[in-house]
Design a protein around this motif. Structure first.
Motif, PDB file in Angstrom:
ATOM      1  N   PRO A   1      10.001   7.581  14.968  1.00 50.31           N
ATOM      2  CA  PRO A   1      10.702   7.420  13.678  1.00 50.31           C
ATOM      3  C   PRO A   1      10.857   5.969  13.253  1.00 50.31           C
ATOM      4  O   PRO A   1      10.802   5.657  12.058  1.00 50.31           O
ATOM      5  CB  PRO A   1      12.065   8.075  13.938  1.00 50.31           C
ATOM      6  N   ASP A   2      11.049   5.066  14.221  1.00 52.68           N
ATOM      7  CA  ASP A   2      11.265   3.658  13.860  1.00 52.68           C
ATOM      8  C   ASP A   2       9.997   3.025  13.289  1.00 52.68           C
ATOM      9  O   ASP A   2      10.075   2.199  12.369  1.00 52.68           O
ATOM     10  CB  ASP A   2      11.733   2.864  15.082  1.00 52.68           C
ATOM     11  N   VAL A   3       8.841   3.404  13.818  1.00 50.98           N
ATOM     12  CA  VAL A   3       7.581   2.889  13.277  1.00 50.98           C
ATOM     13  C   VAL A   3       7.409   3.346  11.834  1.00 50.98           C
ATOM     14  O   VAL A   3       7.047   2.563  10.944  1.00 50.98           O
ATOM     15  CB  VAL A   3       6.392   3.354  14.135  1.00 50.98           C
ATOM     16  N   ILE A   4       7.667   4.626  11.600  1.00 50.09           N
ATOM     17  CA  ILE A   4       7.500   5.194  10.259  1.00 50.09           C
ATOM     18  C   ILE A   4       8.493   4.559   9.288  1.00 50.09           C
ATOM     19  O   ILE A   4       8.117   4.134   8.183  1.00 50.09           O
ATOM     20  CB  ILE A   4       7.661   6.722  10.323  1.00 50.09           C
ATOM     21  N   PHE A   5       9.755   4.466   9.687  1.00 55.77           N
ATOM     22  CA  PHE A   5      10.780   3.871   8.828  1.00 55.77           C
ATOM     23  C   PHE A   5      10.464   2.416   8.526  1.00 55.77           C
ATOM     24  O   PHE A   5      10.685   1.926   7.414  1.00 55.77           O
ATOM     25  CB  PHE A   5      12.147   3.990   9.501  1.00 55.77           C
ATOM     26  N   GLY A   6       9.898   1.722   9.508  1.00 56.57           N
ATOM     27  CA  GLY A   6       9.601   0.309   9.334  1.00 56.57           C
ATOM     28  C   GLY A   6       8.564   0.017   8.265  1.00 56.57           C
ATOM     29  O   GLY A   6       8.539  -1.092   7.710  1.00 56.57           O
ATOM     30  N   VAL A   7       7.730   0.997   7.958  1.00 56.87           N
ATOM     31  CA  VAL A   7       6.710   0.774   6.928  1.00 56.87           C
ATOM     32  C   VAL A   7       7.374   0.561   5.564  1.00 56.87           C
ATOM     33  O   VAL A   7       7.029  -0.369   4.823  1.00 56.87           O
ATOM     34  CB  VAL A   7       5.731   1.968   6.880  1.00 56.87           C
ATOM     35  N   GLU A   8       8.340   1.385   5.229  1.00 53.04           N
ATOM     36  CA  GLU A   8       9.059   1.187   3.962  1.00 53.04           C
ATOM     37  C   GLU A   8       9.878  -0.099   4.003  1.00 53.04           C
ATOM     38  O   GLU A   8       9.956  -0.824   2.997  1.00 53.04           O
ATOM     39  CB  GLU A   8       9.961   2.380   3.670  1.00 53.04           C
ATOM     40  N   GLN A   9      10.466  -0.389   5.143  1.00 55.43           N
ATOM     41  CA  GLN A   9      11.236  -1.625   5.271  1.00 55.43           C
ATOM     42  C   GLN A   9      10.369  -2.853   5.060  1.00 55.43           C
ATOM     43  O   GLN A   9      10.862  -3.904   4.652  1.00 55.43           O
ATOM     44  CB  GLN A   9      11.910  -1.694   6.649  1.00 55.43           C
ATOM     45  N   SER A  10       9.076  -2.718   5.313  1.00 57.73           N
ATOM     46  CA  SER A  10       8.134  -3.830   5.114  1.00 57.73           C
ATOM     47  C   SER A  10       7.638  -3.912   3.674  1.00 57.73           C
ATOM     48  O   SER A  10       6.782  -4.755   3.368  1.00 57.73           O
ATOM     49  CB  SER A  10       6.951  -3.680   6.075  1.00 57.73           C
ATOM     50  N   GLY A  11       8.127  -3.038   2.795  1.00 61.51           N
ATOM     51  CA  GLY A  11       7.809  -3.139   1.374  1.00 61.51           C
ATOM     52  C   GLY A  11       6.769  -2.177   0.865  1.00 61.51           C
ATOM     53  O   GLY A  11       6.383  -2.241  -0.306  1.00 61.51           O
ATOM     54  N   HIS A  12       6.298  -1.270   1.720  1.00 63.89           N
ATOM     55  CA  HIS A  12       5.259  -0.332   1.305  1.00 63.89           C
ATOM     56  C   HIS A  12       5.859   0.968   0.778  1.00 63.89           C
ATOM     57  O   HIS A  12       7.022   1.297   1.043  1.00 63.89           O
ATOM     58  CB  HIS A  12       4.324  -0.041   2.474  1.00 63.89           C
ATOM     59  N   GLU A  13       5.042   1.699   0.048  1.00 63.77           N
ATOM     60  CA  GLU A  13       5.408   3.022  -0.438  1.00 63.77           C
ATOM     61  C   GLU A  13       5.073   4.039   0.647  1.00 63.77           C
ATOM     62  O   GLU A  13       4.085   3.889   1.371  1.00 63.77           O
ATOM     63  CB  GLU A  13       4.619   3.321  -1.711  1.00 63.77           C
ATOM     64  N   VAL A  14       5.894   5.090   0.766  1.00 61.11           N
ATOM     65  CA  VAL A  14       5.681   6.079   1.826  1.00 61.11           C
ATOM     66  C   VAL A  14       5.742   7.488   1.248  1.00 61.11           C
ATOM     67  O   VAL A  14       6.436   7.746   0.265  1.00 61.11           O
ATOM     68  CB  VAL A  14       6.731   5.935   2.953  1.00 61.11           C
ATOM     69  N   GLY A  15       4.992   8.392   1.879  1.00 58.01           N
ATOM     70  CA  GLY A  15       4.986   9.776   1.449  1.00 58.01           C
ATOM     71  C   GLY A  15       4.570  10.690   2.588  1.00 58.01           C
ATOM     72  O   GLY A  15       4.327  10.249   3.716  1.00 58.01           O
ATOM     73  N   ILE A  16       4.473  11.968   2.284  1.00 54.25           N
ATOM     74  CA  ILE A  16       4.136  12.999   3.255  1.00 54.25           C
ATOM     75  C   ILE A  16       2.638  13.274   3.235  1.00 54.25           C
ATOM     76  O   ILE A  16       2.068  13.539   2.165  1.00 54.25           O
ATOM     77  CB  ILE A  16       4.889  14.309   2.936  1.00 54.25           C
ATOM     78  N   HIS A  17       2.028  13.220   4.407  1.00 56.40           N
ATOM     79  CA  HIS A  17       0.651  13.699   4.556  1.00 56.40           C
ATOM     80  C   HIS A  17       0.684  15.190   4.908  1.00 56.40           C
ATOM     81  O   HIS A  17       0.033  15.998   4.251  1.00 56.40           O
ATOM     82  CB  HIS A  17      -0.048  12.880   5.636  1.00 56.40           C
TER      83      HIS A  17
ATOM     84  N   ALA B   1       0.845  -1.197   0.000  1.00 48.96           N
ATOM     85  CA  ALA B   1       0.000   0.000   0.000  1.00 48.96           C
ATOM     86  C   ALA B   1       0.880   1.246   0.000  1.00 48.96           C
ATOM     87  O   ALA B   1       2.111   1.159   0.067  1.00 48.96           O
ATOM     88  CB  ALA B   1      -0.918  -0.010   1.220  1.00 48.96           C
ATOM     89  N   THR B   2       0.239   2.404  -0.058  1.00 51.43           N
ATOM     90  CA  THR B   2       0.942   3.683   0.004  1.00 51.43           C
ATOM     91  C   THR B   2       0.521   4.403   1.279  1.00 51.43           C
ATOM     92  O   THR B   2      -0.653   4.737   1.447  1.00 51.43           O
ATOM     93  CB  THR B   2       0.625   4.553  -1.227  1.00 51.43           C
ATOM     94  N   PHE B   3       1.477   4.621   2.180  1.00 54.63           N
ATOM     95  CA  PHE B   3       1.218   5.254   3.468  1.00 54.63           C
ATOM     96  C   PHE B   3       1.647   6.719   3.430  1.00 54.63           C
ATOM     97  O   PHE B   3       2.763   7.034   3.009  1.00 54.63           O
ATOM     98  CB  PHE B   3       2.005   4.556   4.581  1.00 54.63           C
ATOM     99  N   TYR B   4       0.776   7.598   3.907  1.00 53.86           N
ATOM    100  CA  TYR B   4       1.088   9.022   4.012  1.00 53.86           C
ATOM    101  C   TYR B   4       1.082   9.428   5.482  1.00 53.86           C
ATOM    102  O   TYR B   4       0.075   9.262   6.176  1.00 53.86           O
ATOM    103  CB  TYR B   4       0.066   9.848   3.234  1.00 53.86           C
ATOM    104  N   PHE B   5       2.198  10.006   5.936  1.00 54.40           N
ATOM    105  CA  PHE B   5       2.394  10.278   7.353  1.00 54.40           C
ATOM    106  C   PHE B   5       2.270  11.754   7.705  1.00 54.40           C
ATOM    107  O   PHE B   5       2.858  12.619   7.047  1.00 54.40           O
ATOM    108  CB  PHE B   5       3.784   9.799   7.793  1.00 54.40           C
ATOM    109  N   SER B   6       1.520  12.025   8.783  1.00 51.90           N
ATOM    110  CA  SER B   6       1.596  13.307   9.472  1.00 51.90           C
ATOM    111  C   SER B   6       2.850  13.242  10.331  1.00 51.90           C
ATOM    112  O   SER B   6       3.043  12.293  11.081  1.00 51.90           O
ATOM    113  CB  SER B   6       0.363  13.522  10.344  1.00 51.90           C
ATOM    114  N   LEU B   7       3.702  14.277  10.250  1.00 52.17           N
ATOM    115  CA  LEU B   7       5.037  14.170  10.832  1.00 52.17           C
ATOM    116  C   LEU B   7       5.314  15.151  11.962  1.00 52.17           C
ATOM    117  O   LEU B   7       6.288  15.003  12.697  1.00 52.17           O
ATOM    118  CB  LEU B   7       6.084  14.346   9.723  1.00 52.17           C
ATOM    119  N   GLY B   8       4.475  16.157  12.124  1.00 53.06           N
ATOM    120  CA  GLY B   8       4.696  17.168  13.142  1.00 53.06           C
ATOM    121  C   GLY B   8       3.817  16.976  14.362  1.00 53.06           C
ATOM    122  O   GLY B   8       3.562  15.851  14.786  1.00 53.06           O
ATOM    123  N   PRO B   9       3.304  18.069  14.936  1.00 57.41           N
ATOM    124  CA  PRO B   9       2.511  17.971  16.163  1.00 57.41           C
ATOM    125  C   PRO B   9       1.118  17.411  15.911  1.00 57.41           C
ATOM    126  O   PRO B   9       0.457  17.769  14.942  1.00 57.41           O
ATOM    127  CB  PRO B   9       2.438  19.429  16.638  1.00 57.41           C
TER     128      PRO B   9
END
Length: 299
Positions: free
Chosen positions: A95-111, A38-46
Motif C-alpha cells: 500500500p505504501d508504494v501505491i500511495f507514494g505515487v500520488e504523493q509524488s504528484g502523479h495521477e492514479v487509477g484502477i487497473h 503520468a497516470t498510473f493504473y494499479f492492479s490491486l488484488g491477487p
C-alpha cells in the motif's frame, strides 16, 4: 493545452506484484528527474501471472514472449504466481508504494482486481462477476487513498458492454480502456455510454519490439515518427519500461523533451477534450503484436 499543440500523455499500467514493488518506484524516480507527471493504473488484488500459461494456445503468444524477453523481464517468481506459488495480494502487501505515487504528484487509477481473470475471461463473466471485480478493486483503492477512484483502465484493453455500463455507474471522470486516435464517447453493440474514453494512440513496446525490423536501437525513432499534433497517448508497463527497458524509455523521454512536446496526465487531457469528443463505435478486434483482441475505436 491547445488541441493543435503536441501533447504526450504517459499511461503506466502496473500488472504485477513485482512491477509494483520494483518498477513503480523506478519510474517515479525517472519521471521526477524530468519533471513529468503520468497516470498510473494499479492492479490491486491477487497476482495470478502464472496463469497466463493458458494463452500458449493463442496465435502469436509464444512468439511475443520470446521476442520481448518476457520471462527475464517479468522474473521467474512472477511467472509462477497463481500456479506453483500462491498469488501475492498487491494492495495488501504494497500500500505504501501505491500511495507514494500520488504523493509524488502523479495521477492514479484502477487497473483491475485480478489482471489475468479480467483480461482472459471478461467476455464470459456474468455481469455480477465483473461488478464484483471492479467493486473489490474500488474498495482496495479507497482503503489506500481515502477516496473513490476517478478513472479506470481495463487490462489488455478488454471491455464488454456490461463492463462499460458498470464504469458508467461508478461515476468516473474518464476511462482509458481502448486503442484509437482521439478522445470519444463509446458506442458498443448499439449502446452509448457516458464515460469519456482516452484511448492509447501508440503501440506498446511489447507489440512492436522485434517486429518489422524494430530493435532497441530503432524503436524510439519509430515512436517519434508517430507524433502528431494534438493528443498522443503512450502506454508503458512498470514491468518493462520500469525494468529491463528503462534505459530505452529514458532515451525516449530525452528525445521527446528535445522536440518540445508538452506532457500531460490523462485527467488533464480529459478536461481539455471532453466537450468536443464525438461518439464513436468501439469493438473488440485484433491489432498487430497482440495475441488477444483489444477494444478498438471506430468511426
Amino acid at each position: 493545452m491547445s488541441n493543435q499543440s503536441t501533447v504526450v500523455a504517459l499511461k503506466v499500467d502496473v500488472d504485477t506484484y513485482a512491477g509494483t514493488r520494483d518498477g513503480v518506484p523506478r519510474l517515479v524516480e525517472l519521471l521526477g528527474r524530468f519533471g513529468i507527471r503520468a497516470t498510473f493504473y494499479f492492479s490491486l488484488g491477487p497476482d495470478n501471472s502464472g496463469k497466463v500459461i493458458k494463452r500458449i494456445f493463442k496465435k502469436g503468444f509464444l512468439r511475443k514472449m520470446f521476442r520481448t524477453g518476457a520471462p527475464s523481464a517479468y522474473g521467474l517468481r512472477t511467472m509462477l504466481y497463481g500456479t506453483i506459488l500462491p498469488p501475492p495480494y498487491i494492495a495488501e502487501r504494497l500500500p505504501d508504494v501505491i500511495f507514494g505515487v500520488e504523493q509524488s504528484g502523479h495521477e492514479v487509477g484502477i487497473h483491475c482486481w485480478d489482471h489475468v481473470k479480467w483480461h482472459d475471461y471478461l467476455p464470459w463473466l456474468p455481469k455480477q462477476a465483473a461488478l464484483m471485480e471492479l467493486g473489490r478493486a474500488s474498495a482496495a483503492f479507497e482503503d489506500i487513498f481515502g477516496r473513490r477512484a476517478r478513472t479506470t483502465a481495463a487490462p489488455g484493453w478488454t471491455v464488454t458492454p456490461d463492463s462499460l455500463e458498470i464504469q458508467d455507474a461508478m461515476g468516473l471522470f474518464f476511462c482509458s480502456d481502448s486503442r484509437g486516435t482521439h478522445p470519444f464517447y463509446p458506442v458498443m453493440e448499439g449502446r452509448r455510454f457516458t464515460t469519456l474514453q482516452i484511448p492509447t494512440t501508440w503501440p506498446t513496446l511489447d507489440e512492436i519490439l522485434g517486429e518489422n525490423g524494430i530493435t532497441l536501437d530503432t524503436i524510439n525513432d519509430h515512436y517519434l515518427s508517430l507524433i502528431k499534433p494534438g493528443l498522443n497517448v503512450h502506454t508503458i508497463h512498470a514491468e518493462l519500461e520500469g525494468n529491463a527497458y528503462t534505459e530505452t524509455f529514458t532515451r525516449l523521454l530525452e528525445r521527446l523533451i528535445d522536440k518540445g512536446v508538452r506532457f500531460a496526465t490523462l485527467g488533464e487531457a480529459a478536461q481539455e477534450y471532453a466537450d468536443a469528443a464525438p461518439d464513436c463505435e468501439l469493438q473488440m478486434s485484433y491489432t498487430g503484436g497482440r495475441a488477444m483482441p483489444v477494444a478498438i475505436q471506430g468511426g
